[in-house]
Design an enzyme around this catalytic site. Structure first.
Site, PDB file in Angstrom:
ATOM      1  N   ASP A  37      24.425  36.391  35.971  1.00  0.00           N
ATOM      2  CA  ASP A  37      25.176  35.493  36.639  1.00  0.00           C
ATOM      3  C   ASP A  37      24.563  33.969  36.270  1.00  0.00           C
ATOM      4  O   ASP A  37      23.625  33.921  35.898  1.00  0.00           O
ATOM      5  CB  ASP A  37      25.223  35.544  38.184  1.00  0.00           C
ATOM      6  CG  ASP A  37      26.559  35.076  38.942  1.00  0.00           C
ATOM      7  OD1 ASP A  37      27.436  35.910  39.182  1.00  0.00           O
ATOM      8  OD2 ASP A  37      26.982  33.879  38.684  1.00  0.00           O
ATOM      9  N   ASN A  90      32.665  41.159  34.137  1.00  0.00           N
ATOM     10  CA  ASN A  90      33.299  41.038  35.203  1.00  0.00           C
ATOM     11  C   ASN A  90      33.271  39.547  35.529  1.00  0.00           C
ATOM     12  O   ASN A  90      34.311  38.945  36.302  1.00  0.00           O
ATOM     13  CB  ASN A  90      32.584  41.625  36.289  1.00  0.00           C
ATOM     14  CG  ASN A  90      33.178  41.091  37.822  1.00  0.00           C
ATOM     15  OD1 ASN A  90      34.414  41.430  38.011  1.00  0.00           O
ATOM     16  ND2 ASN A  90      32.299  40.586  38.359  1.00  0.00           N
ATOM     17  N   TYR A 155      45.118  31.058  33.390  1.00  0.00           N
ATOM     18  CA  TYR A 155      44.353  32.212  33.952  1.00  0.00           C
ATOM     19  C   TYR A 155      44.981  33.705  33.446  1.00  0.00           C
ATOM     20  O   TYR A 155      44.629  34.531  32.990  1.00  0.00           O
ATOM     21  CB  TYR A 155      44.193  32.238  35.489  1.00  0.00           C
ATOM     22  CG  TYR A 155      43.522  33.277  36.295  1.00  0.00           C
ATOM     23  CD1 TYR A 155      42.401  33.447  36.083  1.00  0.00           C
ATOM     24  CD2 TYR A 155      44.403  34.436  36.766  1.00  0.00           C
ATOM     25  CE1 TYR A 155      41.703  34.330  36.697  1.00  0.00           C
ATOM     26  CE2 TYR A 155      43.844  35.199  37.305  1.00  0.00           C
ATOM     27  CZ  TYR A 155      42.532  35.313  37.439  1.00  0.00           C
ATOM     28  OH  TYR A 155      41.842  36.557  37.928  1.00  0.00           O
ATOM     29  N   LYS A 159      43.537  36.600  30.973  1.00  0.00           N
ATOM     30  CA  LYS A 159      43.492  38.013  31.405  1.00  0.00           C
ATOM     31  C   LYS A 159      44.397  38.950  30.720  1.00  0.00           C
ATOM     32  O   LYS A 159      43.905  39.935  30.467  1.00  0.00           O
ATOM     33  CB  LYS A 159      43.918  38.219  32.946  1.00  0.00           C
ATOM     34  CG  LYS A 159      43.123  37.348  33.877  1.00  0.00           C
ATOM     35  CD  LYS A 159      41.463  37.985  33.955  1.00  0.00           C
ATOM     36  CE  LYS A 159      40.626  37.364  34.746  1.00  0.00           C
ATOM     37  NZ  LYS A 159      39.240  37.784  34.807  1.00  0.00           N
ATOM     38  N   THR A 190      37.142  37.949  48.200  1.00  0.00           N
ATOM     39  CA  THR A 190      36.251  37.135  47.772  1.00  0.00           C
ATOM     40  C   THR A 190      36.363  35.586  47.736  1.00  0.00           C
ATOM     41  O   THR A 190      37.179  35.101  48.156  1.00  0.00           O
ATOM     42  CB  THR A 190      35.963  37.510  46.112  1.00  0.00           C
ATOM     43  OG1 THR A 190      36.909  37.222  45.398  1.00  0.00           O
ATOM     44  CG2 THR A 190      35.941  39.159  45.824  1.00  0.00           C
TER      45      THR A 190
END
Ligand SMILES: NC(=O)c1ccc[n+]([C@@H]2O[C@H](COP(=O)([O-])OP(=O)(O)OC[C@H]3O[C@@H](n4cnc5c(N)ncnc54)[C@H](O)[C@@H]3O)[C@@H](O)[C@H]2O)c1
Length: 251
Positions: A37, A90, A155, A159, A190
């Site tokens: 990360d 991810n 976005y 995807k 999240t």
């Protein structure tokens, strides 16, 4: 039952949300985990949590939009743990909420760089590391990867791209024993979902949930269970697929 005993796994975006839940689940299943990360402190906390539970993990700093970081990530995994069997690509960022004409060129490029190019950068190096012995790769797409997402066109484009990349590479690498699949989360609790809800017109998030079958947001742990299954030998006949995990939003 340990499904991933002896396997080595990379999780990008492993510091938080779906990535964090998956890194913890992988480790509990016996995998040695690279928590990758750009958020170092949070990622190191996940490594510490895994170690407290008796698992093995390492932190690797990565900005997935930088190809050299992704190369270094795979190299570090192999140097530390000897091989690479599993990758969960991810890491991602939410889009700006605006009409397409107002998305902004710089924003468009950044979203594509992180959400789509990031997956590509990781996969190229992961595939090279897995080709000799096989493996399993799961990429995070979204419900916005299978249908239009009004006011989030950058976005959604990123995807959709992840799904195209997943399917194409899956068709190439099956012969090397590498299964490549994607997950398409709906609303999962999240920081990213919270950020999106705040940026959207009031009531948008509630309307999304009301339109789903289960009428609630998912937990990161629920998404992690799907990723874990896809990466395990239990999903040995699953390749080139994208799995909705959206409470029935797209049913
Ligand atoms: N939460 C949802 O409702 C939802 C829905 C559909 C898809 N997704 C996708 O799920 C994935 C995980 O998101 P989440 O909801 O767990 O979000 P999150 O914000 O909780 O976690 C995302 C993690 O990715 C990291 N990250 C972001 N950009 C990065 C970069 N350039 N390089 C390395 N790390 C980076 C962040 O530091 C963070 O730790 C994303 O790809 C997101 O698009 C989430």
């Amino acid at each position: 039952m340990s499904d991933l005993q002896g396997r080595v796994a990379i999780v990008t975006g492993g510091a938080a949300g779906i990535g964090r839940a998956t890194a913890l689940l992988f480790a509990r299943a016996g995998a040695r985990v690279v928590v990758a990360d750009r958020a170092e402190e949070a990622a190191r906390a996940v490594v510490a949590e895994i170690e407290r539970e008796g698992g093995e993990a390492m932190f690797q700093h990565v900005d997935v939009s930088r190809e050299e970081d992704c190369a270094a990530m795979v190299k570090a995994a192999v140097e530390r743990f000897g091989r690479l069997d599993i990758a969960f690509n991810n890491a991602g960022m939410p889009g700006r909420v605006s009409k397409t004409e107002d998305q902004g060129f710089a924003h468009w490029h950044r979203i594509i760089d992180v959400n789509l190019n990031g997956v590509f950068h990781c996969m190229v190096h992961e595939l090279r590391a897995m080709k000799e012995h096989g493996g399993s790769i799961v990429n995070t797409a979204s419900v916005a990867g299978v249908r239009g997402a009004p006011f989030s066109s950058a976005y959604a484009a990123s995807k959709h791209g992840v799904i195209g990349l997943t399917r194409s590479a899956a068709r190439e690498y099956g012969r090397y024993g590498i299964r490549i699949n994607a997950i398409c989360p709906g609303v999962v609790k999240t920081a990213m979902a919270e950020e999106l809800a705040t940026a959207s017109p009031p009531g948008t998030a509630d309307a999304l949930l009301a339109a789903s079958i289960l009428r609630r947001p998912g937990e990161p742990e629920e998404a992690a269970e799907l990723v874990m299954w896809l990466c395990s030998d239990k999903a040995s006949f699953v390749a080139g697929a994208h799995y909705m995990i959206d409470g029935g939003l797209t049913a």
